[in-house]
Design an enzyme around this catalytic site. Structure first.
Site, PDB file in Angstrom:
ATOM      1  CD  GLU A  77      -3.137  -0.841   2.120  1.00  0.00           C
ATOM      2  OE1 GLU A  77      -4.228  -0.431   1.698  1.00  0.00           O
ATOM      3  OE2 GLU A  77      -2.901  -1.057   3.336  1.00  0.00           O
ATOM      4  CG  HIS A  96      -2.306   2.922   5.772  1.00  0.00           C
ATOM      5  ND1 HIS A  96      -3.657   3.213   5.759  1.00  0.00           N
ATOM      6  CD2 HIS A  96      -2.221   1.574   5.567  1.00  0.00           C
ATOM      7  CE1 HIS A  96      -4.336   2.100   5.536  1.00  0.00           C
ATOM      8  NE2 HIS A  96      -3.494   1.087   5.423  1.00  0.00           N
ATOM      9  CG  HIS A  98      -4.971  -1.471   9.264  1.00  0.00           C
ATOM     10  ND1 HIS A  98      -3.857  -2.269   9.127  1.00  0.00           N
ATOM     11  CD2 HIS A  98      -5.179  -0.912   8.048  1.00  0.00           C
ATOM     12  CE1 HIS A  98      -3.418  -2.210   7.876  1.00  0.00           C
ATOM     13  NE2 HIS A  98      -4.189  -1.391   7.202  1.00  0.00           N
ATOM     14  CG  HIS A 166      -8.235  -0.404   4.649  1.00  0.00           C
ATOM     15  ND1 HIS A 166      -7.733  -0.119   3.406  1.00  0.00           N
ATOM     16  CD2 HIS A 166      -7.176  -0.774   5.392  1.00  0.00           C
ATOM     17  CE1 HIS A 166      -6.422  -0.319   3.408  1.00  0.00           C
ATOM     18  NE2 HIS A 166      -6.060  -0.716   4.595  1.00  0.00           N
TER      19      HIS A 166
END
Ligand code: MN
Length: 239
Positions: A77, A96, A98, A166
């Site tokens: 990603e 980034h 989760h 996500h």
């Protein structure tokens, strides 16, 4: 130490801090824009953040391609980072993750908004990006520049974008602030969730958020203090 060496070192520390704080686990990543070449950014090769060392840091271009590829794999990603840096020249740090506490706000209509001072750095508005809106059924991951650009557009001028089903992406003007923003967004999600179970919630006003953000931009002593604390807690004093 050159500015580049210092940033590479801080990026390793940032990886350890985010892992120690539970923002990232085996997955998730953090990057910084290259200090001399805005068309590049620094990101670890594909490795869990807690385990990242200086040897793992690679340079990538704004298409997500590794500079001087050495056979090591980049994160699947990495296009999140490439597209955010491409579309937002003022952004110099991207996370980034989760984070579990934030996931409910990406799958319900309840908006995530700052409820306490340290979370004001999240900004006034947190948009939700739904990969299905443009790409239909996918495996939910951002695996090319089309996905990344669509996400970066939804981020807009905000500092945080939730990714439905996500996780989230945080983007700010510096590596240090993207780390603290990611941490306090997670804490805010916990506090807001708890408060909503107790009754009606009083959020920070837009004026309060603006005032706190503009004060934070000049609060260099506070930044140093929290960074020293977080890196010590994460066991980085010998790095
Ligand atoms: Mn992800």
């Amino acid at each position: 130490m050159s500015e580049l060496d210092e940033l590479r070192h801080d990026l390793v520390v940032a990886n350890r801090i985010l892992a120690h704080q539970g923002v990232v686990d085996g997955f998730g990543h953090v990057s910084a824009r290259h200090p001399y070449n805005p068309e590049r950014f620094l990101l670890s090769r594909s490795r869990s953040p807690e385990l990242v060392t200086l040897d793992d840091i690679r340079e990538f271009d704004l298409s997500g391609d590794m500079i001087d590829p050495d056979g090591s794999s980049g994160y699947l990603e990495r296009f999140i980072h490439a597209a955010v840096y491409e579309l937002h020249p003022e952004v110099n740090g991207v996370v980034h993750s989760h984070s579990e506490a934030l996931l409910p706000f990406g799958i319900t209509s309840v908006p995530l908004k700052p409820v306490f001072h340290n979370a004001s750095r999240m900004g006034k508005e947190v948009p939700v990006w739904d990969i299905a809106d443009k790409f239909g059924d996918t495996d939910m991951l951002v695996v090319n520049m089309d996905h990344g650009r669509d996400l970066a557009e939804t981020l807009g001028d905000n500092r945080l974008v939730l990714m439905r089903g996500h996780g989230l992406t945080v983007a700010t003007e510096a590596l240090h602030t993207v780390v603290t923003t990611a941490i306090y967004a997670m804490v805010n999600a916990r506090v807001q969730t708890t408060a909503m179970q107790m009754g009606e919630v009083k959020f920070l006003s837009e004026g309060e958020i603006d005032a706190a953000i503009s004060k934070a931009k000049t609060a260099t002593i506070g930044h140093k203090r929290i960074w020293e604390y977080l890196s010590r807690r994460a066991g980085c004093e010998d790095l």
